[in-house]
Design a protein around this motif. Structure first.
Motif, PDB file in Angstrom:
ATOM      1  N   ILE A  62      98.196  64.174  90.026  1.00 24.01           N
ATOM      2  CA  ILE A  62      98.423  63.373  91.085  1.00 24.01           C
ATOM      3  C   ILE A  62      98.828  64.580  92.504  1.00 24.01           C
ATOM      4  CG2 ILE A  62      98.582  61.433  92.852  1.00 24.01           C
ATOM      5  CD1 ILE A  62      98.758  59.663  89.820  1.00 24.01           C
ATOM      6  N   ASN A 103     102.030  61.976  87.885  1.00 20.72           N
ATOM      7  CA  ASN A 103     102.184  62.469  89.572  1.00 20.72           C
ATOM      8  C   ASN A 103     103.191  63.152  90.062  1.00 20.72           C
ATOM      9  OD1 ASN A 103     102.818  61.677  92.433  1.00 20.72           O
ATOM     10  ND2 ASN A 103     102.393  59.334  91.700  1.00 20.72           N
ATOM     11  N   TYR A 151     100.405  55.661  93.636  1.00 23.48           N
ATOM     12  CA  TYR A 151      99.299  56.103  92.859  1.00 23.48           C
ATOM     13  C   TYR A 151     100.007  56.043  91.216  1.00 23.48           C
ATOM     14  CZ  TYR A 151      96.606  56.763  96.934  1.00 23.48           C
ATOM     15  OH  TYR A 151      96.331  56.488  98.267  1.00 23.48           O
ATOM     16  N   ALA A 209      95.803  63.401  97.490  1.00 17.10           N
ATOM     17  CA  ALA A 209      95.732  62.273  98.455  1.00 17.10           C
ATOM     18  C   ALA A 209      96.337  63.501  99.540  1.00 17.10           C
ATOM     19  CB  ALA A 209      97.129  61.400  97.542  1.00 17.10           C
ATOM     20  N   LEU A 246      93.656  64.501  91.707  1.00 16.57           N
ATOM     21  CA  LEU A 246      93.825  63.310  92.503  1.00 16.57           C
ATOM     22  C   LEU A 246      93.952  63.928  93.845  1.00 16.57           C
ATOM     23  CD1 LEU A 246      92.210  59.839  93.851  1.00 16.57           C
ATOM     24  CD2 LEU A 246      94.888  60.151  93.733  1.00 16.57           C
ATOM     25  N   PRO A 259      99.435  57.221  87.831  1.00 17.93           N
ATOM     26  CA  PRO A 259      99.163  58.487  87.185  1.00 17.93           C
ATOM     27  C   PRO A 259      98.463  57.330  85.581  1.00 17.93           C
ATOM     28  CG  PRO A 259     100.977  59.019  86.989  1.00 17.93           C
ATOM     29  CD  PRO A 259     100.807  58.073  88.089  1.00 17.93           C
ATOM     30  N   SER A 301      98.161  62.310  81.442  1.00 22.92           N
ATOM     31  CA  SER A 301      98.355  62.731  83.377  1.00 22.92           C
ATOM     32  C   SER A 301      99.846  62.346  83.943  1.00 22.92           C
ATOM     33  CB  SER A 301      97.814  61.387  83.688  1.00 22.92           C
ATOM     34  OG  SER A 301      97.861  59.973  83.796  1.00 22.92           O
ATOM     35  N   ALA A 343     101.494  58.811  98.370  1.00 25.60           N
ATOM     36  CA  ALA A 343     100.832  58.765  96.789  1.00 25.60           C
ATOM     37  C   ALA A 343     102.393  58.971  95.739  1.00 25.60           C
ATOM     38  CB  ALA A 343     100.161  60.892  96.799  1.00 25.60           C
ATOM     39  N   LEU A 382      93.206  53.437  93.978  1.00 28.89           N
ATOM     40  CA  LEU A 382      91.645  53.978  92.957  1.00 28.89           C
ATOM     41  C   LEU A 382      90.862  53.570  91.974  1.00 28.89           C
ATOM     42  CD1 LEU A 382      95.414  55.199  90.919  1.00 28.89           C
ATOM     43  CD2 LEU A 382      94.290  56.552  92.860  1.00 28.89           C
TER      44      LEU A 382
END
Length: 417
Positions: A71, A95, A81, A125, A123, A83, A93, A77, A347
């Motif tokens: 991310i 962030n 968000y 953002a 992603l 991950p 994953s 973000a 998401l």
């Protein structure tokens, strides 16, 4: 001569011993969570070096974790968000969003993740402020520990050893280790192993500011005082075009490597949308969205653009009264930052997960074929919000005038098309 030689040997031994002690101290405290050491409550349970140097901490995390999904973005973000969301099918994953980041920093960290060799899903953002370059003094990218150079190429095999020496022996790390050790039991922001900035400290900060409305006014005042003040100057247009070029590069490189890239325009509160209008930025805001849509339209199907920024049921969540620190908003901490529960809905929409729809009208795929209609609908929704929120409008208009921003009537100036 023998005495001089002995002195030099003793000095060398002392220096080596001091370096060893320093390395052991930094290794045990591990302020950036870079080593697999036992976590001890009150010593190193929390990796608080991220509080001082998130750019450094996250650059180390990228090479340690080698994420397949990341991310990217700024503080919105970073805290909202997760991950771990099932939509990130490529694991591990992480962030990789960083508070206050501009697109130049985002680009560098995208290439840093790409260089680890696993990256398959991103992603990104974004919002308008990320396309205003930070002053050079605030960029602070920790080049000594980055594995890539400014062009995105690997910086050479010797960089890993220089990185290890930096995080074990540098004054920077030693200072952060000492600060982290002293603040293990203090109320400071906590970065989770996933890269997410845990929201409890920010929640407490909202309470200290007097509640959601007071915190929103502070956030809006900072924006109006500092951000995007010279949008009519040739210099701004040149800088903005340079940022767009970096955006195009991220999109092109993602497509080249077969990376799924989902670009999300964050769900700012309706008040913050009106701040753009009150600052006279609405034409710039719409032009920016058009520019993003044009780039994505020329890209493969692995790239998608979503706009969650329009006024909808959730983004128009009522703001508690001034001085009300007891009432808690469901979706927002303040007008500039949304909560993880709204981030989850974003998401869910992007990845096609979840069946609940507590936020009708939240998202719009931003496509050039329907762009004018989408932008017109967002203007109309904001005008309806303005007509029914006289108190919020008056507060923001007063802030704009205080900071010398915008037309005398933001609605008649920026939104009438």
């Amino acid at each position: 001569m023998d005495r001089a030689g002995s002195y030099i040997r003793l000095l060398a031994l002392f220096t080596a011993a001091l370096a060893l002690v320093l390395a052991v101290f930094n290794f045990i405290v591990d302020p950036y969570g870079n080593f697999d050491v036992p976590r001890i409550s009150g010593i190193n349970e929390l990796t608080l070096g991220f509080n001082h140097r998130p750019l450094l901490g996250k650059s180390l995390a990228v090479s340690r974790i080698r994420p397949a999904s990341i991310i990217l973005g700024n503080s919105r973000a970073e805290s909202a968000y997760e991950p771990g969301h099932p939509g990130f099918v490529e694991r591990p994953s992480y962030n990789l969003a960083i508070g206050g980041a501009d697109l130049g920093q985002v680009r560098r960290y995208f290439f840093e993740a790409l260089a680890t060799g696993r990256l398959r899903q991103v992603l990104l953002a974004t919002d308008l402020t990320m396309f205003e370059p930070l002053p050079e003094a605030q960029q602070r990218i920790p080049d000594p520990v980055m594995l890539t150079d400014e062009s995105g190429r690997l910086a050479g095999s010797g960089r890993k050893w220089r990185r290890l020496a930096f995080i074990l022996l540098s004054g920077t790390t030693s200072s952060d280790s000492w600060w982290s050790l002293r603040h293990q039991r203090d109320p400071v922001a906590i970065y989770l192993r996933s890269g997410v900035r845990e929201e409890s400290y920010d929640e407490a900060q909202v309470e200290r500011q007097g509640g959601h409305r007071s915190a929103s006014l502070d956030t809006e005042s900072v924006f109006l005082a500092t951000a995007l003040r010279d949008v009519d100057s040739p210099g701004f247009r040149e800088r903005h075009e340079a940022m767009l070029a970096q955006f195009r590069e991220i999109v092109a490189v993602s497509a080249q490597h077969g990376i799924r890239l989902d670009i999300v325009i964050n769900p700012i509160h309706a008040r913050y949308s009106y701040v753009y209008a009150a600052a006279g930025l609405w034409p710039v805001y719409e032009k920016w969205k058009s520019d993003l849509a044009a780039v994505v339209a020329r890209s493969p199907r692995t790239v998608a653009l979503w706009d969650f920024s329009g006024v909808s049921e959730c983004t128009a969540e009522p703001m508690p009264a001034e001085g009300d620190a007891a009432t808690k908003m469901r979706w927002y901490r303040e007008s500039g930052h949304f909560r993880p529960r709204l981030g989850k809905l974003v998401l869910d929409r992007v990845f096609g997960h979840g069946s609940e729809d507590p936020c009708p009208g939240l998202e719009r795929p931003l496509e050039t074929a329907a762009l004018e209609g989408t932008l017109a609908g967002q203007r109309a929704a904001l005008k309806r919000w303005v007509a029914s929120h006289a108190g919020d409008v008056a507060e923001i208009d007063a802030l704009a005038r205080r900071h010398g921003r915008g037309p005398s009537s933001a609605l008649s100036g920026a939104l009438e098309r």
